[in-house]
Motif scaffolding. Structure first.
Motif, PDB file in Angstrom:
ATOM      1  N   ILE A 100      64.521  40.378  39.480  1.00  0.00           N
ATOM      2  CA  ILE A 100      63.267  41.156  39.914  1.00  0.00           C
ATOM      3  C   ILE A 100      62.964  42.830  39.966  1.00  0.00           C
ATOM      4  CG2 ILE A 100      63.195  39.840  43.017  1.00  0.00           C
ATOM      5  CD1 ILE A 100      59.847  39.316  42.075  1.00  0.00           C
ATOM      6  N   PRO A 101      61.907  43.273  39.483  1.00  0.00           N
ATOM      7  CA  PRO A 101      61.513  44.173  39.521  1.00  0.00           C
ATOM      8  C   PRO A 101      60.952  44.743  41.192  1.00  0.00           C
ATOM      9  CG  PRO A 101      60.711  43.938  37.263  1.00  0.00           C
ATOM     10  CD  PRO A 101      61.193  42.812  38.222  1.00  0.00           C
ATOM     11  N   TYR A 143      59.024  46.727  42.014  1.00  0.00           N
ATOM     12  CA  TYR A 143      57.706  47.550  41.942  1.00  0.00           C
ATOM     13  C   TYR A 143      56.388  45.985  41.403  1.00  0.00           C
ATOM     14  CZ  TYR A 143      58.142  47.024  36.987  1.00  0.00           C
ATOM     15  OH  TYR A 143      59.030  46.536  35.731  1.00  0.00           O
ATOM     16  N   TYR A 144      57.571  45.005  41.052  1.00  0.00           N
ATOM     17  CA  TYR A 144      56.293  43.833  40.606  1.00  0.00           C
ATOM     18  C   TYR A 144      55.750  43.296  42.934  1.00  0.00           C
ATOM     19  CZ  TYR A 144      56.746  41.925  36.446  1.00  0.00           C
ATOM     20  OH  TYR A 144      57.165  41.821  35.460  1.00  0.00           O
ATOM     21  N   TYR A 145      56.181  43.664  43.724  1.00  0.00           N
ATOM     22  CA  TYR A 145      55.413  43.459  45.239  1.00  0.00           C
ATOM     23  C   TYR A 145      54.163  44.221  45.382  1.00  0.00           C
ATOM     24  CZ  TYR A 145      60.527  41.216  46.112  1.00  0.00           C
ATOM     25  OH  TYR A 145      61.017  40.068  45.921  1.00  0.00           O
ATOM     26  N   SER A 166      50.574  43.410  44.918  1.00  0.00           N
ATOM     27  CA  SER A 166      49.750  42.309  46.279  1.00  0.00           C
ATOM     28  C   SER A 166      49.569  43.309  47.733  1.00  0.00           C
ATOM     29  CB  SER A 166      50.598  41.456  46.476  1.00  0.00           C
ATOM     30  OG  SER A 166      51.879  40.915  46.500  1.00  0.00           O
ATOM     31  N   TRP A 170      48.606  36.969  42.433  1.00  0.00           N
ATOM     32  CA  TRP A 170      49.254  37.593  41.891  1.00  0.00           C
ATOM     33  C   TRP A 170      50.680  36.965  42.902  1.00  0.00           C
ATOM     34  CZ3 TRP A 170      50.328  41.374  37.929  1.00  0.00           C
ATOM     35  CH2 TRP A 170      51.737  41.609  38.078  1.00  0.00           C
ATOM     36  N   GLN A 171      50.910  36.862  43.744  1.00  0.00           N
ATOM     37  CA  GLN A 171      52.141  36.453  44.477  1.00  0.00           C
ATOM     38  C   GLN A 171      52.406  34.907  44.401  1.00  0.00           C
ATOM     39  OE1 GLN A 171      50.617  36.427  48.889  1.00  0.00           O
ATOM     40  NE2 GLN A 171      50.775  38.589  49.054  1.00  0.00           N
ATOM     41  N   ARG A 225      51.670  33.921  41.004  1.00  0.00           N
ATOM     42  CA  ARG A 225      52.771  34.639  39.688  1.00  0.00           C
ATOM     43  C   ARG A 225      53.802  35.345  39.920  1.00  0.00           C
ATOM     44  NH1 ARG A 225      49.383  38.655  35.122  1.00  0.00           N
ATOM     45  NH2 ARG A 225      51.207  38.564  33.942  1.00  0.00           N
ATOM     46  N   VAL A 226      54.346  35.535  40.749  1.00  0.00           N
ATOM     47  CA  VAL A 226      55.432  36.336  41.167  1.00  0.00           C
ATOM     48  C   VAL A 226      55.994  35.328  41.386  1.00  0.00           C
ATOM     49  CG1 VAL A 226      56.952  37.355  42.297  1.00  0.00           C
ATOM     50  CG2 VAL A 226      54.670  38.634  40.970  1.00  0.00           C
ATOM     51  N   GLN A 280      57.333  33.258  37.905  1.00  0.00           N
ATOM     52  CA  GLN A 280      58.143  34.447  37.346  1.00  0.00           C
ATOM     53  C   GLN A 280      59.603  34.048  38.393  1.00  0.00           C
ATOM     54  OE1 GLN A 280      55.647  37.499  35.921  1.00  0.00           O
ATOM     55  NE2 GLN A 280      56.840  38.139  34.061  1.00  0.00           N
ATOM     56  N   PHE A 281      59.420  34.314  38.667  1.00  0.00           N
ATOM     57  CA  PHE A 281      61.661  35.084  39.408  1.00  0.00           C
ATOM     58  C   PHE A 281      61.507  34.152  40.529  1.00  0.00           C
ATOM     59  CE2 PHE A 281      58.695  38.968  37.708  1.00  0.00           C
ATOM     60  CZ  PHE A 281      60.031  39.289  37.341  1.00  0.00           C
TER      61      PHE A 281
END
Length: 247
Positions: free
Chosen positions: A11-12, A14-16, A19, A119-120, A122-123, A126-127
């Motif tokens: 997980i990149p 910046y994905y955090y 949110s 968004w959380q 979704r993350v 996805q990961f």
């Protein structure tokens, strides 16, 4: 090597950030709006978060909800609003009017608050990360953003000096930080396992629990409207749990 661990490491960072940013903005907008809107509007904004979460889920995560869930969300919103108003309105004046700017801040708060949990979610999907990774990543970004804001405003060192000079304030902030961090573990776990909508229903109906406990502790009698609305809300929630369990 466990493929799940590979996915979790991929997980990149910046994905955090999205949110974390939306959570920071929603907190600011919520408290800033209190200066510009009346008490009933404040209560309504805190009671109607379920439907915005569902709408953001449709836009962001392409989710779909049956009409029965929209009806349940509307009834829960109405019940929590009626309960809160019946138990708190007597201690608040309603002289303050609603400004356009205040309403705009509340809309910003509702959107950002709804975006955060969606968004959380979704993350998570996805990961396949766990709630501890989510908590760490979001809080690191939050520290970066709030630290930058304090530095830009020139309040970083004055805030630090205040904490170091006042031991009682430091103790209170430490207790608040520990309890807040503990609460976050449950928040991130709930979003991961049950989803943003269930999490929002829990956070909305907790207002009734808080006021109900307050009435018991301080011997404040509940009004007839308070009893009726609380029974209706919990009836809807119990029916939802039963229906989901039967599916």
């Amino acid at each position: 090597m466990n493929p799940n661990k590979q996915t979790m490491k991929a997980i990149p960072f910046y994905y955090y950030a999205p949110s974390s940013l939306s959570n920071t903005i929603s907190s600011w907008a919520q408290y800033e709006a209190l200066k510009y809107v009346s008490f009933p509007t404040q209560v309504l904004s805190k009671s109607c978060k379920i439907i915005p979460v569902m709408l953001v889920g449709i836009l962001l995560n392409k989710k779909s909800y049956p009409w029965s869930e929209y009806v349940e969300a509307s009834l829960i919103t109405l019940g929590v609003f009626m309960f809160t108003m019946s138990e708190k309105s007597s201690s608040h004046g309603h002289d303050q009017s609603d400004s356009t700017f205040g309403i705009g801040l509340l809309l910003l708060y509702l959107f950002c608050d709804s975006f955060t949990s969606q968004w959380q979610s979704r993350v998570y999907k996805q990961f396949s990360i766990d709630q501890y990774q989510m908590m760490l990543g979001v809080n690191i970004w939050s520290m970066i953003m709030t630290g930058f804001t304090l530095a830009q405003s020139g309040e970083f060192f004055s805030s630090l000096a205040f904490i170091l000079a006042d031991s009682s304030a430091f103790l209170h902030m430490t207790v608040l930080s520990v309890t807040s961090a503990t609460g976050q573990l449950f928040i991130f776990y709930t979003i991961k396992e049950l989803g943003p909508v269930i999490f929002t229903i829990i956070m909305t109906t907790r207002q009734i629990f808080s006021l109900f406990i307050s009435c018991l502790v301080f011997s404040h009698p509940l009004s007839a409207t308070g009893w009726l609305s609380s029974v209706a809300v919990f009836g809807i929630v119990i029916n939802r749990i039963y229906r989901k369990g039967s599916d």
